[in-house]
Design an enzyme around this catalytic site. Structure first.
Site, PDB file in Angstrom:
ATOM      1  N   MET A   1      41.478   6.815  36.489  1.00  0.00           N
ATOM      2  CA  MET A   1      42.098   7.991  37.090  1.00  0.00           C
ATOM      3  C   MET A   1      42.590   7.650  38.494  1.00  0.00           C
ATOM      4  O   MET A   1      41.923   6.976  39.241  1.00  0.00           O
ATOM      5  CB  MET A   1      41.053   9.113  37.180  1.00  0.00           C
ATOM      6  CG  MET A   1      41.660  10.414  37.603  1.00  0.00           C
ATOM      7  SD  MET A   1      40.821  11.824  36.896  1.00  0.00           S
ATOM      8  CE  MET A   1      39.494  12.086  38.041  1.00  0.00           C
ATOM      9  N   CYS A   2      43.789   8.082  38.800  1.00  0.00           N
ATOM     10  CA  CYS A   2      44.355   7.899  40.131  1.00  0.00           C
ATOM     11  C   CYS A   2      45.260   9.092  40.405  1.00  0.00           C
ATOM     12  O   CYS A   2      45.506   9.900  39.524  1.00  0.00           O
ATOM     13  CB  CYS A   2      45.199   6.626  40.220  1.00  0.00           C
ATOM     14  SG  CYS A   2      44.252   5.104  40.011  1.00  0.00           S
ATOM     15  N   GLY A   3      45.743   9.165  41.622  1.00  0.00           N
ATOM     16  CA  GLY A   3      46.687  10.216  41.967  1.00  0.00           C
ATOM     17  C   GLY A   3      47.938   9.606  42.569  1.00  0.00           C
ATOM     18  O   GLY A   3      47.872   8.640  43.333  1.00  0.00           O
TER      19      GLY A   3
END
Lengths: 299, 227
Positions: A1-3
């Protein structure tokens, strides 16, 4: 997960607040990426014929002014040098290849984070809010910027493993997702003389684009080819001198939201990051279709 | 109607307030303001209360809904009304991927478009989409009905069990074991009732019906060589 976050100014209205807008978006993505954060900002074009470099040294209090003087003596005149935390941005009156070769020979401890005429890249370990504060992102004025918050899933948490990755002069890439064929692809690209600094999968995507572009492909062509050659799931945002492009993998594993007003275009992994922007409540908002390239550019 | 403003209150306290409403309490309706894309808003509601959300919501809005009626004036992120049991969830804008995923019952109405995997593994929910849906709609859907007033993306109904899919517009492609089926008078009647319940102005006769060819239910010895 990353943004991932991106902000592109269509008019000059928000250019003085580019960094403030992007910082707010970046900090909203903290729980998607608390390990490290980074920003590529396009601002203060350097002199024609020269190269603007973002450099990184892990050594606290690194003597950038001596490095700048040495560059002036041996490579080309350094007309400006701005230090921000562990990074420094320099304008050098020389071709990038000459600067790069000289740095590799004489200062291997210094990493080149970006090169071009407009781009500056700043990235570090730590919570996005702390990283934004350390580099004073909210001061930046400019035309457009991309940011990334990283939750590491497949390689180490270091400054070098952080995003954005430089993919060539004035180009960078941020990635949310993970690639499954990156080791084989890295070996293939290394045979094509593409250099890698880490074992990170996203850096392979950036190296892939660098290679395609060096073969004469346009950015859209390089991204089209990436759909076929990259196996895995991804949302990419690619920064260029003129603007940015967004691409989601064909089965749309990773989220993305786009928003547009008369004054700006924004992209983010989640709407939360768009909600903090001025005028967000009246923006046109949509989800980019899988496998389709979206791009914006200043003429 | 009680106003709950997420610019003043934190998400957990808003959800707790909604979840704690007792049957027969004086106030059974709420308006939630400034959601700003927050996740998991109005989840786990078990009483027949009314919740109106003004603004865009993030992931998993109205998940596990039971009996409540949740209306969102805005768009929704992934996993809208995930695992809904009963009640009604209605959204005026678009929904991101996996809307109505594994829902057991109730009605989900998306007035705009829904993205990929709408109704994935649905188990009895009715989903009515006013616009179009992305790829892999009703993937492995077990029961319930998915109604699409616009177009459907590739891989519609892949590996579908006994759910029924109705599409008015174009279908980009059917997934494995999904076939078009005859629209009987009973189907037309049931679909017209469902469209009416969802408030969609569309004629049942303009839809086509899709469902399982039931060829994946049992191992086929002719395919043994493939393993």
């Amino acid at each position: 997960m990353c943004g991932i976050v991106g902000f592109f100014t269509k008019t000059p209205v928000y250019q003085p607040r580019l960094g403030a807008c992007l910082s707010a978006m970046l900090i909203e993505m903290t729980d998607r990426g608390p390990d490290s954060a980074g920003v590529a900002v396009y601002r203060n074009p350097g002199r024609r014929g020269g190269t603007k470099l973002s450099l990184f040294s892990p050594v606290e209090g690194y003597d950038w002014s001596t490095l700048g003087s040495d560059l002036t003596v041996h490579v080309g005149h350094v007309s400006s040098l701005e230090v921000r935390a562990s990074h420094a941005v320099l304008d050098v009156a020389a071709e990038f290849s000459a600067v790069k070769d000289w740095l590799a020979a004489h200062h291997p401890e210094v990493r080149v984070m970006s090169a071009g005429t407009h781009i500056e890249i700043f990235k570090e370990k730590g919570l996005p809010g702390l990283v934004a504060g350390r580099f004073r992102f909210d001061e930046f004025a400019g035309t457009h910027a991309l940011g990334h918050t990283r939750m590491a899933t497949e390689s180490a948490v270091t400054t070098e493993h952080s995003h954005p990755f430089s993919t060539g002069l004035d180009l960078c890439l941020v990635h949310n997702g993970s690639l499954s064929n990156h080791n084989r692809l890295r070996r293939r690209l290394e045979r094509e003389s593409i250099e890698f600094q880490t074992d990170n999968d996203s850096e392979v995507a950036s190296g892939y684009l660098t290679w395609r572009l060096s073969q004469g492909a346009s950015l859209d062509e390089a991204l089209e080819a990436a759909i076929a050659d990259l196996d895995g799931f991804y949302t990419f945002a690619v920064g260029t001198k003129e603007g940015f492009a967004v691409l989601r993998d064909p089965i749309a594993c990773k989220h993305a939201v786009l928003a547009e007003t008369d004054d700006w275009v924004a992209m983010a992994t989640e709407y939360r990051s768009i909600a903090v922007l001025p005028g967000a409540e009246d923006a046109r908002i949509w989800e980019p279709a899988p496998g389709r390239i979206y791009s914006w550019a200043h003429a | 109607m009680i106003d709950l403003d997420l610019s003043q209150l934190n998400l957990r306290s808003v959800n707790e307030r909604l979840q704690a409403t007792l049957p027969g309490a004086n106030e059974q309706s709420y308006r939630v303001l400034h959601p700003n894309g927050c996740h998991a808003l109005a989840v786990g509601l078990t009483q027949p209360i009314e919740v109106k959300v003004e603004g865009h919501v993030g992931f998993y809005c109205a998940g596990m809904n039971q009996a409540a009626s949740v209306e969102v004036a805005g768009h929704a992120g992934p996993g809208l009304a995930e695992n809904m049991m009963s009640g009604e969830v209605r959204i005026s804008g678009n929904a991101s991927q996996s809307a109505g995923a594994s829902g057991h019952g109730g009605l989900l109405v998306v007035e705009g478009d829904a993205a990929s995997r709408c109704g994935i593994s649905m188990k009895g929910i009715d989903i009515v989409v006013g616009g179009s849906i992305g790829h892999f709609g009703a993937f492995m859907a077990q029961s319930g009905r998915l109604v699409v007033c616009g177009d459907a993306g590739a891989g519609l109904g892949d590996s579908i069990y006994e759910a029924t899919v109705f599409v008015r517009g174009e279908v980009e492609g059917l997934g494995a074991d999904c076939v078009e089926k005859e629209m009987t008078p009973d189907h037309l009647k049931a679909l017209a009732a469902l469209l009416g319940q969802a408030g969609m102005d569309a004629k049942a006769a303009s839809f086509r019906r899709y469902g399982s060819a039931r060829k994946l239910y049992n191992f086929d010895i002719d395919h043994a060589g493939a393993y």
